[in-house]
Write a protein that holds these residues in place. Sequence first.
Motif, mmCIF file in Angstrom:
data_model
loop_
_atom_site.group_PDB
_atom_site.id
_atom_site.type_symbol
_atom_site.label_atom_id
_atom_site.label_comp_id
_atom_site.label_asym_id
_atom_site.label_seq_id
_atom_site.Cartn_x
_atom_site.Cartn_y
_atom_site.Cartn_z
ATOM 1 N N ASP A 168 0.898 -1.159 -0.209
ATOM 2 C CA ASP A 168 -0.048 0.025 0.046
ATOM 3 C C ASP A 168 0.878 1.282 0.045
ATOM 4 O O ASP A 168 0.598 2.282 -0.749
ATOM 5 N N GLY A 175 -0.622 4.632 -1.090
ATOM 6 C CA GLY A 175 -1.814 4.734 -0.255
ATOM 7 C C GLY A 175 -1.299 5.128 1.138
ATOM 8 O O GLY A 175 -0.386 5.470 1.647
ATOM 9 N N LYS A 176 -2.707 5.391 1.977
ATOM 10 C CA LYS A 176 -2.576 5.822 3.393
ATOM 11 C C LYS A 176 -2.779 4.659 4.534
ATOM 12 O O LYS A 176 -2.671 5.304 5.594
ATOM 13 N N ASP A 177 -3.085 3.623 4.085
ATOM 14 C CA ASP A 177 -3.479 2.451 5.081
ATOM 15 C C ASP A 177 -1.918 1.850 5.572
ATOM 16 O O ASP A 177 -2.183 0.353 5.242
ATOM 17 N N THR A 197 -7.167 -0.575 -3.964
ATOM 18 C CA THR A 197 -6.576 0.377 -4.814
ATOM 19 C C THR A 197 -7.405 0.426 -6.150
ATOM 20 O O THR A 197 -7.360 -0.642 -6.655
ATOM 21 N N HIS A 225 -11.831 -2.485 5.429
ATOM 22 C CA HIS A 225 -12.123 -1.815 4.169
ATOM 23 C C HIS A 225 -13.105 -2.759 3.379
ATOM 24 O O HIS A 225 -13.427 -2.336 2.085
#
Length: 264
Positions: free
Chosen positions: A21, A26-28, A82, A111
Amino acid sequence: MTGSDAPRIDTSRPHPARVYDWWLGGKDNYPVDEALARRILEVDGTVLRGARANRRFMTRAVRTAAEAGIRQFLDIGTGIPTEPNLHQVAQGVAPEAKVVYADNDPIVLRHAQALLHGSAEGATDYVEADVRDIGTLLGRARESLDFTQPVALSLVALTHYLDDDVYGLVARYVDTLAPGSYLILSQVTPDLSPTAIEKAAEQFRRSGTPFFPRSLAEFSRFFEGLELLGPGVIPVSGWRPAPEDVAAQAEGIVPVYAGVARKV
């Protein structure tokens, strides 16, 4: 999801899905994931384009299967959502397609609702299970998928985290699939960038994450007894490339093999 129902996330050790990620922007992910992602990036400059190339391969392979008539998809090792996600690709071709995602990372579970917003005509579901727990994973997947009919099994960027028992594991999954099903795979290889891949593998192992790059011959074993689609086993960016993949190849090598095969 709050309180006692919230998934428990171990932030003391990196998780491959969260490292991936970070590479995808990504931010997770957590500091421990970012730290490992950066250490690997320092020794292997291909990882960012490799992560992007894997996502594009998934898109092309799933579209190929859907255009060939596959209406059921099982994606194991889903990772953090994503876009485009697999169900978006499959249902973009066939709105009635059914998709089951499976992963063992609590962040992916968190998620899952984002993954379940598919087309009105189709269906999407999420299974929390480890790829090694075949009975549990397939038992839950059968609640949504009909395994007497063809299924596309996606194991993208997963097998390099599994040891040599993975050959028997993949074979057991394939054995459950009906004729006409598809196997979609990609895997890191030492063939194209041996020094960098060995350094990256060492970083993974030091973090407590097993990592097993495989040669062309070793990767090709996964497809024994199946009918490989053209162009066969090939570096990931070269598998039925779209214009953006052709352009990306100018950035340099991506040490990842990919292949798609049909069960006859």
